[in-house]
Design a protein around this motif. Structure first.
Motif, PDB file in Angstrom:
ATOM      1  N   ILE A  22     -51.622 -58.363 -15.123  1.00 20.10           N
ATOM      2  CA  ILE A  22     -50.908 -58.870 -13.946  1.00 20.10           C
ATOM      3  C   ILE A  22     -49.418 -58.982 -14.292  1.00 20.10           C
ATOM      4  O   ILE A  22     -49.065 -59.543 -15.337  1.00 20.10           O
ATOM      5  N   THR A  46     -46.236 -60.684 -12.742  1.00 17.66           N
ATOM      6  CA  THR A  46     -45.841 -61.633 -11.689  1.00 17.66           C
ATOM      7  C   THR A  46     -44.521 -61.193 -11.043  1.00 17.66           C
ATOM      8  O   THR A  46     -43.821 -60.320 -11.569  1.00 17.66           O
ATOM      9  N   VAL A  55     -49.277 -61.128 -17.531  1.00 20.19           N
ATOM     10  CA  VAL A  55     -50.385 -62.074 -17.701  1.00 20.19           C
ATOM     11  C   VAL A  55     -51.676 -61.277 -17.884  1.00 20.19           C
ATOM     12  O   VAL A  55     -52.007 -60.435 -17.048  1.00 20.19           O
ATOM     13  N   PRO A  70     -55.468 -61.274 -17.530  1.00 14.93           N
ATOM     14  CA  PRO A  70     -56.425 -62.134 -16.826  1.00 14.93           C
ATOM     15  C   PRO A  70     -57.730 -62.404 -17.574  1.00 14.93           C
ATOM     16  O   PRO A  70     -58.285 -63.495 -17.472  1.00 14.93           O
ATOM     17  N   VAL A 130     -58.997 -63.866 -11.952  1.00 13.36           N
ATOM     18  CA  VAL A 130     -57.598 -64.324 -11.897  1.00 13.36           C
ATOM     19  C   VAL A 130     -56.774 -63.275 -11.149  1.00 13.36           C
ATOM     20  O   VAL A 130     -56.896 -62.078 -11.400  1.00 13.36           O
ATOM     21  N   GLY A 184     -52.754 -62.425  -8.965  1.00 11.47           N
ATOM     22  CA  GLY A 184     -51.340 -62.816  -8.921  1.00 11.47           C
ATOM     23  C   GLY A 184     -50.375 -61.681  -9.176  1.00 11.47           C
ATOM     24  O   GLY A 184     -49.192 -61.920  -9.459  1.00 11.47           O
ATOM     25  N   ASN A 185     -50.860 -60.410  -9.081  1.00 14.59           N
ATOM     26  CA  ASN A 185     -49.977 -59.272  -9.319  1.00 14.59           C
ATOM     27  C   ASN A 185     -48.855 -59.232  -8.263  1.00 14.59           C
ATOM     28  O   ASN A 185     -49.111 -59.249  -7.064  1.00 14.59           O
ATOM     29  N   VAL A 228     -49.806 -67.480 -10.506  1.00  7.34           N
ATOM     30  CA  VAL A 228     -51.173 -67.013 -10.763  1.00  7.34           C
ATOM     31  C   VAL A 228     -52.174 -67.931 -10.068  1.00  7.34           C
ATOM     32  O   VAL A 228     -52.023 -69.155 -10.077  1.00  7.34           O
ATOM     33  N   SER A 229     -53.179 -67.318  -9.460  1.00  4.41           N
ATOM     34  CA  SER A 229     -54.260 -68.059  -8.799  1.00  4.41           C
ATOM     35  C   SER A 229     -55.602 -67.524  -9.283  1.00  4.41           C
ATOM     36  O   SER A 229     -55.650 -66.585 -10.084  1.00  4.41           O
ATOM     37  N   TYR A 256     -46.052 -69.708 -16.943  1.00  3.06           N
ATOM     38  CA  TYR A 256     -46.224 -68.605 -15.992  1.00  3.06           C
ATOM     39  C   TYR A 256     -47.671 -68.104 -15.922  1.00  3.06           C
ATOM     40  O   TYR A 256     -48.031 -67.354 -15.029  1.00  3.06           O
ATOM     41  N   GLU A 257     -48.518 -68.515 -16.896  1.00  5.95           N
ATOM     42  CA  GLU A 257     -49.939 -68.146 -16.878  1.00  5.95           C
ATOM     43  C   GLU A 257     -50.802 -69.197 -16.169  1.00  5.95           C
ATOM     44  O   GLU A 257     -51.964 -68.942 -15.853  1.00  5.95           O
ATOM     45  N   ILE A 281     -52.749 -71.541 -13.710  1.00  3.24           N
ATOM     46  CA  ILE A 281     -53.358 -71.313 -12.394  1.00  3.24           C
ATOM     47  C   ILE A 281     -52.899 -72.429 -11.465  1.00  3.24           C
ATOM     48  O   ILE A 281     -53.242 -73.601 -11.662  1.00  3.24           O
TER      49      ILE A 281
END
Length: 592
Positions: free
Chosen positions: A459, A461, A467, A469, A487, A489-490, A495-496, A547-548, A550
């Motif tokens: 991912i 961001t 990130v 996943p 995971v 969030g691309n 990130v979700s 930034y990682e 969730i």
């Protein structure tokens, strides 16, 4: 020199005569199949297939659950110089049709009326198939029972006793042995062409770094269509080890106790479930039992760390560990049959926490790494030389290079001949003789290979941060309340995650906390449940960079399914399909 699978078979039938080369559950108990019986059946099936017209380089499909006959048919065809093409039993008729036609198969062997039902609906669309064979006796009209093939083969072998060995010894190491269609998390399946020596070289490499012998018993439950289980089966046969067949994935826990294996190969999902079951039992026990368990686990982890670091273990720690083993660990180890020397984990990343948990109890789970295209093992941890969080050191004969973008490239005798009838895809998969794995990773200072993630799954961001996943998802799945997670969030600001609850445990939690609900949808819509899961996510991921982290989650009311195309037969999530299917829910997490 043993350089073909045919020679593996010929060597085993001469060298490892034993009463129980295989164990199969019949009428409620495990019964043995001797080397002599196994050998004779392989020879008879092979001669029977030859009499029916199966020739060198012909393709033969195997559509069956794990059972001794799967391996017998496989070796029977391979020893003829034919090429076997395994198909997962979980595939749909349309997916099966594609593989049969793409592989240009002339023979199809299925296990049962249930598998025949999948074939029957597509039979008019299989123009190249000339023979259908069923392993079980209840074969419908136009389908030959395997026992009839064996009877015909027995006559052939009596008339031409030298023919089987003559053909088997004429096969060369570079001859094609099998085409294995990658389950593929994206796109159309591709048939990886593996030669005899591709697989034999991997067997020999594995045997040179991990001790397994004719005294071992391996429990087989990972589908034989999976290259790891298939190669390991050849490895067990190579040393004359006993193979016990689990009845199904659902009965593995029971079959472990019955067959009492010393080795088992699995994917991480089984270890995740075993861990969750143990923790669940502990959390539902008395406060005294909880205290004893977590004390024992603390002692076990300390003892394990000393062993890993090769430090002296004090008398006091040895005493406490023996007590912990007697009070707690021995009862858990009994559930594996009590004889396990080691487990093997492959097919997907294993959570470091899970590996450390098992080792604290005295059970070593060695993680390896590879792909269908590499037959499969590129790297593996050793019994006396392992590092949790890594997939071990590169196996002998194989070379690894880390490309400038972090992608792992491999070269060696285990690397496939190419993709069947797909020259462009084959060219794309290689660069200067190196196979591009599609995985991102690095070699640490001691030579252990560490996998970060699939290259295509990384991912990026909106802020340009990378990130991975998979490690985050594996951490989330260590929670007894989380069955699955994806995971996302691309190109997003944060990130979700999509989270599938373990509904059995969640419903118990809801009742204990007086949270009323009429159905699953209502349950996951309750704000207190959302808060509970966010707290659980935060508890599990304090180590993540900002930034990682969730920031939001969405709870789903069902798990991902193979039948819906959301998972591969090896239980890997097809990320693109899942993200497309839940696009609206994902978008709602990022709505301003």
């Amino acid at each position: 020199m043993i350089d073909t699978l045919a020679k593996v078979f010929l060597n085993t039938e001469k060298t490892y005569q034993k009463e129980a080369l295989m164990l199969v559950k019949r009428e409620g108990q495990y019964r043995p199949i001797s080397t002599a019986e196994f050998s004779q059946r392989v020879r008879n099936i092979s001669a029977g297939l030859r009499a029916l017209g199966l020739k060198r380089e012909d393709k033969l499909i195997i559509l069956s659950e794990n059972r001794p006959e799967w391996v017998m048919v496989d070796l029977a065809a391979i020893c003829l110089g034919a090429v076997t093409v395994p198909i997962y039993t979980s595939l749909t008729p349309q997916q099966i049709r594609y593989i049969i036609n793409d592989s240009e198969a002339r023979f199809v062997v299925c296990s049962s009326p249930e598998m025949w039902a999948k074939l029957e609906v597509i039979k008019p669309e299989l123009p190249l198939v000339v023979r259908y064979i069923m392993i079980e006796d209840l074969a419908p009209a136009g389908v030959l029972p395997l026992k009839e093939v064996e009877k015909e083969g027995e006559k052939e072998n009596q008339q031409k006793p030298e023919e089987f060995e003559k053909i088997a010894l004429s096969i060369g190491p570079d001859d094609l042995a099998t085409i294995i269609y990658t389950s593929g998390t994206t796109g159309v399946p591709k048939g990886a062409m593996l030669s005899h020596y591709n697989l034999v070289s991997n067997v020999l490499a594995l045997r040179s770094v991990i001790e397994f012998t004719n005294k071992d018993t391996a429990l087989s439950f990972l589908p034989l269509s999976h290259v790891l289980e298939r190669m390991c089966t050849f490895a067990w046969i190579y040393v004359g080890a006993t193979i016990a067949y689990a009845e199904s994935v659902d009965t593995v826990a029971q079959n472990l106790v019955e067959a009492r294996p010393t080795i088992m190969v699995s994917v991480p999902r089984l270890f995740d479930k075993f861990y969750a079951r143990v923790i669940d039992n502990v959390l539902s026990s008395s406060s005294l039992k909880k205290k004893i368990f977590f004390w024992a686990l603390k002692v076990g982890r300390k003892h394990a760390q000393k062993k890993i670091n090769k430090e002296r273990i004090s008398f006091w720690l040895k005493f406490r560990y023996r007590l912990a083993y007697k009070l707690v660990f021995s009862k858990i180890v009994e559930k594996t049959g009590g004889r396990v020397r080691f487990f093997v984990s492959g097919g997907a990343p294993l959570s470091r926490d899970i590996a450390e948990f098992f080792y604290a109890m005295g059970i070593l789970v060695i993680e390896g790494y590879g792909l269908t295209e590499t037959s499969p093992v590129i790297a593996v941890n050793r019994l006396e030389d392992f590092r949790f969080g890594s997939v071990g050191k590169i196996v002998p004969g194989v070379e690894v290079r880390i490309a400038p973008d972090g992608e792992i490239w491999a070269r060696g005798p285990n690397v496939m001949k190419g993709y069947f009838k797909k020259e462009a895809e084959t060219r794309e998969a290689f660069e200067d003789g190196w196979f591009k794995t599609g995985d991102i990773g690095y070699l640490d200072k001691d030579g252990y290979l560490v996998i970060t993630d699939r290259k295509k799954d990384i991912i990026v961001t909106a802020g340009g941060k990378n990130v991975a996943p998979q490690p985050i998802e594996n951490t989330l799945k260590t929670s007894p309340y989380i069955a699955n997670a994806v995971v996302v969030g691309n190109h997003r600001k944060f990130v979700s995650a999509l989270i599938v609850p373990d509904f059995d445990k969640l419903e118990i939690y809801a009742r204990e906390n007086n949270i009323t609900f009429a159905n699953r949808q209502e349950l996951i819509g309750r704000p207190e449940i959302y808060e509970f899961y966010m707290t659980e996510v935060d508890r599990l991921t304090p180590h993540l960079a900002s930034y990682e982290k969730i920031k939001k989650i969405t709870l789903l009311d069902r798990d991902f399914e193979i039948e819906a195309g959301e998972m591969t037969p090896t239980l890997k999530v097809r990320r693109k399909i899942v993200e497309d299917r839940y696009r609206n829910l994902i978008d709602s997490m990022y709505a301003e």
